[in-house]
Design a protein around this motif. Sequence first.
Motif, PDB file in Angstrom:
ATOM      1  N   TRP A  84      44.695  62.523 -19.178  1.00  0.00           N
ATOM      2  CA  TRP A  84      44.272  61.805 -20.373  1.00  0.00           C
ATOM      3  C   TRP A  84      44.128  60.305 -20.129  1.00  0.00           C
ATOM      4  O   TRP A  84      43.158  59.681 -20.548  1.00  0.00           O
ATOM      5  N   ALA A  85      45.096  59.704 -19.465  1.00  0.00           N
ATOM      6  CA  ALA A  85      45.125  58.245 -19.320  1.00  0.00           C
ATOM      7  C   ALA A  85      44.252  57.797 -18.160  1.00  0.00           C
ATOM      8  O   ALA A  85      44.628  57.912 -17.003  1.00  0.00           O
ATOM      9  N   THR A  86      43.076  57.300 -18.474  1.00  0.00           N
ATOM     10  CA  THR A  86      42.170  56.798 -17.442  1.00  0.00           C
ATOM     11  C   THR A  86      41.943  55.292 -17.554  1.00  0.00           C
ATOM     12  O   THR A  86      41.197  54.729 -16.773  1.00  0.00           O
ATOM     13  N   SER A  87      42.598  54.634 -18.503  1.00  0.00           N
ATOM     14  CA  SER A  87      42.425  53.190 -18.666  1.00  0.00           C
ATOM     15  C   SER A  87      43.716  52.578 -19.203  1.00  0.00           C
ATOM     16  O   SER A  87      44.564  53.268 -19.751  1.00  0.00           O
ATOM     17  N   LEU A  88      43.834  51.277 -19.028  1.00  0.00           N
ATOM     18  CA  LEU A  88      45.003  50.578 -19.563  1.00  0.00           C
ATOM     19  C   LEU A  88      45.047  50.663 -21.080  1.00  0.00           C
ATOM     20  O   LEU A  88      46.124  50.742 -21.672  1.00  0.00           O
ATOM     21  N   SER A  89      43.889  50.673 -21.732  1.00  0.00           N
ATOM     22  CA  SER A  89      43.891  50.758 -23.196  1.00  0.00           C
ATOM     23  C   SER A  89      44.464  52.101 -23.652  1.00  0.00           C
ATOM     24  O   SER A  89      45.162  52.176 -24.660  1.00  0.00           O
ATOM     25  N   GLU A  90      44.185  53.182 -22.908  1.00  0.00           N
ATOM     26  CA  GLU A  90      44.770  54.478 -23.267  1.00  0.00           C
ATOM     27  C   GLU A  90      46.277  54.484 -23.027  1.00  0.00           C
ATOM     28  O   GLU A  90      47.036  55.034 -23.814  1.00  0.00           O
ATOM     29  N   LEU A  91      46.721  53.869 -21.930  1.00  0.00           N
ATOM     30  CA  LEU A  91      48.165  53.777 -21.698  1.00  0.00           C
ATOM     31  C   LEU A  91      48.829  52.957 -22.803  1.00  0.00           C
ATOM     32  O   LEU A  91      49.921  53.293 -23.257  1.00  0.00           O
ATOM     33  N   ASP A  92      48.160  51.894 -23.221  1.00  0.00           N
ATOM     34  CA  ASP A  92      48.713  51.089 -24.311  1.00  0.00           C
ATOM     35  C   ASP A  92      48.810  51.909 -25.600  1.00  0.00           C
ATOM     36  O   ASP A  92      49.769  51.779 -26.353  1.00  0.00           O
ATOM     37  N   ARG A  93      47.827  52.770 -25.864  1.00  0.00           N
ATOM     38  CA  ARG A  93      47.901  53.655 -27.044  1.00  0.00           C
ATOM     39  C   ARG A  93      49.088  54.614 -26.922  1.00  0.00           C
ATOM     40  O   ARG A  93      49.753  54.916 -27.908  1.00  0.00           O
ATOM     41  N   ALA A  94      49.341  55.092 -25.720  1.00  0.00           N
ATOM     42  CA  ALA A  94      50.454  56.023 -25.511  1.00  0.00           C
ATOM     43  C   ALA A  94      51.795  55.365 -25.823  1.00  0.00           C
ATOM     44  O   ALA A  94      52.765  56.035 -26.178  1.00  0.00           O
ATOM     45  N   MET A  95      51.862  54.047 -25.741  1.00  0.00           N
ATOM     46  CA  MET A  95      53.113  53.347 -26.013  1.00  0.00           C
ATOM     47  C   MET A  95      53.569  53.465 -27.457  1.00  0.00           C
ATOM     48  O   MET A  95      54.729  53.247 -27.758  1.00  0.00           O
ATOM     49  N   TYR A  96      52.655  53.827 -28.349  1.00  0.00           N
ATOM     50  CA  TYR A  96      53.060  54.044 -29.732  1.00  0.00           C
ATOM     51  C   TYR A  96      53.965  55.268 -29.846  1.00  0.00           C
ATOM     52  O   TYR A  96      54.693  55.416 -30.816  1.00  0.00           O
ATOM     53  N   VAL A  97      53.882  56.146 -28.881  1.00  0.00           N
ATOM     54  CA  VAL A  97      54.648  57.390 -28.900  1.00  0.00           C
ATOM     55  C   VAL A  97      55.813  57.345 -27.910  1.00  0.00           C
ATOM     56  O   VAL A  97      56.852  57.948 -28.127  1.00  0.00           O
ATOM     57  N   LEU A  98      55.663  56.608 -26.824  1.00  0.00           N
ATOM     58  CA  LEU A  98      56.669  56.543 -25.757  1.00  0.00           C
ATOM     59  C   LEU A  98      57.690  55.447 -26.056  1.00  0.00           C
ATOM     60  O   LEU A  98      57.324  54.305 -26.318  1.00  0.00           O
ATOM     61  N   ARG A  99      58.953  55.781 -26.027  1.00  0.00           N
ATOM     62  CA  ARG A  99      60.007  54.798 -26.334  1.00  0.00           C
ATOM     63  C   ARG A  99      60.105  53.745 -25.228  1.00  0.00           C
ATOM     64  O   ARG A  99      59.749  54.007 -24.086  1.00  0.00           O
TER      65      ARG A  99
END
Length: 132
Positions: A84-99
């Motif tokens: 799923w994570a192919t860009s920094l913006s996607e990783l940043d979105r994942a941070m809303y869920v990851l503690r």
Amino acid sequence: LGAITRGSKVLVLGGNRGVGHLAVQIARLKGATVATTVPPTSVEWIKDLGASEVINFNEEDWIQRMTPTVGCSGMDIILDCVGWATSLSELDRAMYVLRPGGQYISSFHHEVFDILDDTDGERKGRKFSAMM
């Protein structure tokens, strides 16, 4: 599967896949609460394997669905079995869920992880790594 212990909160992206369905079962055996994303044809099957929260990825965005679920504490581990994570913006979105202090593990190596290698895989207090 990272540092899963009893009480951990784990999200498996692609719980219907080979690695994903095994991850769901292993995490449950270790005492974790497991959420996963699957297509509509796999919803009941993955519940039977132990997932406590199942997200039909054809109907829901997993970040929008999981953000209110986990509240301020967040998931301890996100295991990405779909790349799923192919860009920094996607990783940043994942941070809303990851503690903070949590770990995002991908079974796919995208260029985004090369960028993170310069920071020991850390981004905003979270650890990101690729298995391959």
